[in-house]
Design a protein around this motif. Structure first.
Motif, mmCIF file in Angstrom:
data_model
loop_
_atom_site.group_PDB
_atom_site.id
_atom_site.type_symbol
_atom_site.label_atom_id
_atom_site.label_comp_id
_atom_site.label_asym_id
_atom_site.label_seq_id
_atom_site.Cartn_x
_atom_site.Cartn_y
_atom_site.Cartn_z
ATOM 1 N N GLY A 152 35.543 37.399 25.638
ATOM 2 C CA GLY A 152 35.949 36.722 26.913
ATOM 3 C C GLY A 152 35.757 37.328 27.802
ATOM 4 O O GLY A 152 35.669 38.870 27.746
ATOM 5 N N ASN A 175 37.309 37.963 31.944
ATOM 6 C CA ASN A 175 38.194 37.666 33.184
ATOM 7 C C ASN A 175 37.379 37.947 34.422
ATOM 8 O O ASN A 175 37.042 38.853 34.799
ATOM 9 C CB ASN A 175 39.479 38.659 33.052
ATOM 10 C CG ASN A 175 40.480 38.123 34.052
ATOM 11 O OD1 ASN A 175 40.318 38.563 35.360
ATOM 12 N ND2 ASN A 175 41.660 37.728 33.680
ATOM 13 N N ILE A 180 38.014 33.251 31.431
ATOM 14 C CA ILE A 180 39.627 33.388 32.169
ATOM 15 C C ILE A 180 39.454 33.540 33.644
ATOM 16 O O ILE A 180 39.107 34.782 33.847
ATOM 17 C CB ILE A 180 40.571 34.220 31.230
ATOM 18 C CG1 ILE A 180 40.474 33.811 29.712
ATOM 19 C CG2 ILE A 180 42.056 34.154 31.816
ATOM 20 C CD1 ILE A 180 41.131 34.725 28.836
ATOM 21 N N SER A 181 40.274 32.907 34.367
ATOM 22 C CA SER A 181 39.944 33.063 35.677
ATOM 23 C C SER A 181 41.200 32.737 36.645
ATOM 24 O O SER A 181 41.731 31.590 36.543
ATOM 25 C CB SER A 181 38.937 32.251 36.308
ATOM 26 O OG SER A 181 38.431 32.481 37.618
ATOM 27 N N VAL A 199 38.888 40.460 25.838
ATOM 28 C CA VAL A 199 38.422 40.248 27.132
ATOM 29 C C VAL A 199 38.100 41.306 28.075
ATOM 30 O O VAL A 199 38.611 42.433 28.145
ATOM 31 C CB VAL A 199 39.554 39.435 27.926
ATOM 32 C CG1 VAL A 199 39.096 39.030 29.305
ATOM 33 C CG2 VAL A 199 40.149 38.453 27.125
ATOM 34 N N ILE A 203 44.099 30.556 35.228
ATOM 35 C CA ILE A 203 45.304 31.176 35.134
ATOM 36 C C ILE A 203 46.325 30.519 36.181
ATOM 37 O O ILE A 203 45.847 30.521 37.453
ATOM 38 C CB ILE A 203 45.345 32.582 35.529
ATOM 39 C CG1 ILE A 203 44.286 33.526 34.254
ATOM 40 C CG2 ILE A 203 46.847 33.410 35.186
ATOM 41 C CD1 ILE A 203 43.938 34.952 34.593
ATOM 42 N N VAL A 262 46.210 29.815 30.902
ATOM 43 C CA VAL A 262 47.154 30.885 30.830
ATOM 44 C C VAL A 262 48.014 30.783 31.930
ATOM 45 O O VAL A 262 47.630 30.640 33.253
ATOM 46 C CB VAL A 262 46.261 32.168 30.931
ATOM 47 C CG1 VAL A 262 47.145 33.568 30.935
ATOM 48 C CG2 VAL A 262 45.150 32.265 29.790
ATOM 49 N N ILE A 304 34.607 32.668 26.161
ATOM 50 C CA ILE A 304 35.781 32.259 27.200
ATOM 51 C C ILE A 304 35.698 32.624 28.499
ATOM 52 O O ILE A 304 35.348 34.134 28.501
ATOM 53 C CB ILE A 304 36.901 32.016 26.537
ATOM 54 C CG1 ILE A 304 37.957 31.371 27.187
ATOM 55 C CG2 ILE A 304 37.469 33.539 26.139
ATOM 56 C CD1 ILE A 304 39.224 31.188 26.524
ATOM 57 N N GLN A 358 48.962 36.130 26.099
ATOM 58 C CA GLN A 358 48.202 36.849 26.506
ATOM 59 C C GLN A 358 48.834 38.337 26.711
ATOM 60 O O GLN A 358 49.768 38.591 27.091
ATOM 61 C CB GLN A 358 47.396 36.673 27.619
ATOM 62 C CG GLN A 358 46.412 37.726 28.334
ATOM 63 C CD GLN A 358 45.839 37.035 29.529
ATOM 64 O OE1 GLN A 358 44.916 36.247 29.340
ATOM 65 N NE2 GLN A 358 46.143 37.415 30.686
ATOM 66 N N ALA A 374 39.287 28.772 30.916
ATOM 67 C CA ALA A 374 40.820 28.722 31.075
ATOM 68 C C ALA A 374 41.406 29.441 32.275
ATOM 69 O O ALA A 374 41.300 30.563 32.648
ATOM 70 C CB ALA A 374 41.111 29.871 29.906
#
Length: 365
Positions: free
Chosen positions: A85, A87, A111-112, A43, A134, A160, A109, A230, A132
């Motif tokens: 991915g 973030n 991730i936020s 990530v 968080i 997550v 992906i 993670q 995904a």
């Protein structure tokens, strides 16, 4: 017996580990590609990713977009078959631009967190990127899932769950952290229960995050029903981590008593090393030299210090003039290793425990 893979839609890892996104610049393409090549999800953190661009000071937004494209392409070139991915913090001012750029560069992906990513599906319409959010509670998971279904007819591809032992900004009130009643194990179970109660058409993998350090921790959360974990801090003290060596040494040289909850300009509590910079901020406000317009809710006339400047100083090795975010177990790290070595150690320990766990369950049956 091998650990089960982490399956997120059509993405399938060989190890159930996502490397946490750490900014500014701590997790860039070097770290992400290394983790991806070992079978996990690598990530890249997008926050102020353009800090090394020559026009960052005068053209911050465009520098960040340009740098993000570069980082994703470099990671993909070095790990053509790996899962890459990004973030993206909801709290950043250029959130939509970072999401759109990531999608254009075909990351696997997004991730936020650092806020509820309620608009994320709108920005990803027509793409195959996995989303995904968080969360730090079952309630937050429920709000996001219900909102996404109602507004976009979509559910998260994974969730997550970040607990109170994570590094950086935390999704908890200061009072909650002081009381110490919030535990990742309980929150993960709460989120899994919430997800199951909503009876979505497809499975939503739940990933545990925050303070996870050993292979034993990985197995513990798999036993609870999580699909993977993670990990952020463990990957800082690796040769491939994109941070300056001084940043990595700050982890290695830290003591448990050095790790404190601090007040961040973002408005959230955060976990960091109480170094010379933090001690100075506790006494006096450090007036920002300029505003990068990096955060939606930051007022440069009131902020105790410029968080962008503090994090950029740290990643460049100016530790005593910067903010060093760490997870609760960072003090346990005592050496710098290659990503391959670290993951090998984690998986070996986890698989040994996983085999024994399965054997015990078979004997009970």
């Amino acid at each position: 017996m091998k650990l089960p893979p982490l399956i997120i839609g059509n993405l399938k890892t060989t190890i159930p580990i996502i490397q946490g996104g750490m900014g500014v610049g701590i997790s860039g393409y070097r770290l992400a590609q290394a983790v991806a090549n070992e079978g996990g999800i690598g990530v890249i953190s997008t926050v102020q990713i353009g800090y090394r661009e020559p026009d960052f000071e005068t053209n911050t937004k465009e520098a960040n977009i340009r740098a993000l494209r570069k980082e994703i392409r470099k990671a993909r070139k070095l790990s053509p078959k790996g899962i890459i991915g990004v973030n993206i913090m909801v709290a950043i001012s250029d959130y939509e631009d970072m999401v759109k750029t990531s999608i254009e560069e075909k990351v696997d992906i997004i991730i936020s967190g650092a806020g509820l990513p309620l608009s994320l599906p709108r920005l990803a319409v027509g793409s195959d990127v996995k989303l995904a959010p968080i969360v730090s509670s079952g309630k937050a998971a429920s709000i996001i899932i219900r909102s996404w279904i109602k507004r976009y007819n979509r559910i998260p591809d994974a969730i997550v769950v970040e607990g109170p032992e994570a590094g950086g900004h935390l999704g908890f009130h200061l009072e909650q952290l002081k009381e110490g009643k919030e535990h990742l194990d309980d929150i993960v179970c709460d989120v899994i229960k919430t997800v199951n109660s909503l009876k979505c058409e497809k499975n939503i993998p739940v990933i545990a995050a925050g303070g996870i350090y050993t292979g034993g921790d990985i197995v513990r959360f798999l036993r609870l029903g999580a699909s993977g974990v993670q990990m952020g801090s463990r990957f800082v003290a690796t040769e491939e981590c994109d941070a300056h060596i001084n940043f990595k040494r700050a982890y290695i040289n830290s003591r448990k008593e050095d790790i404190k909850i601090i007040k961040s300009p973002v408005g959230l509590p955060g976990r960091a090393l109480r170094n010379k910079f933090i001690q100075e901020v506790e006494k006096n406000r450090i007036v920002p030299c300029k505003c990068y317009n990096c955060l939606k809710k930051c007022d440069p006339n009131k902020t105790p210090y410029c968080i962008s400047e503090a994090l950029i100083n740290s990643v460049r090795g100016k530790i005593e003039k910067g903010l060093v975010f760490v997870g609760s177990n960072a003090y346990r790290i005592d050496k710098i290793v290659k990503v391959k070595e670290l993951i090998g150690e984690l998986i070996t320990e986890a698989e040994d425990l996983y085999v024994n766990d399965k054997a015990v369950n078979l004997l009970k049956w």
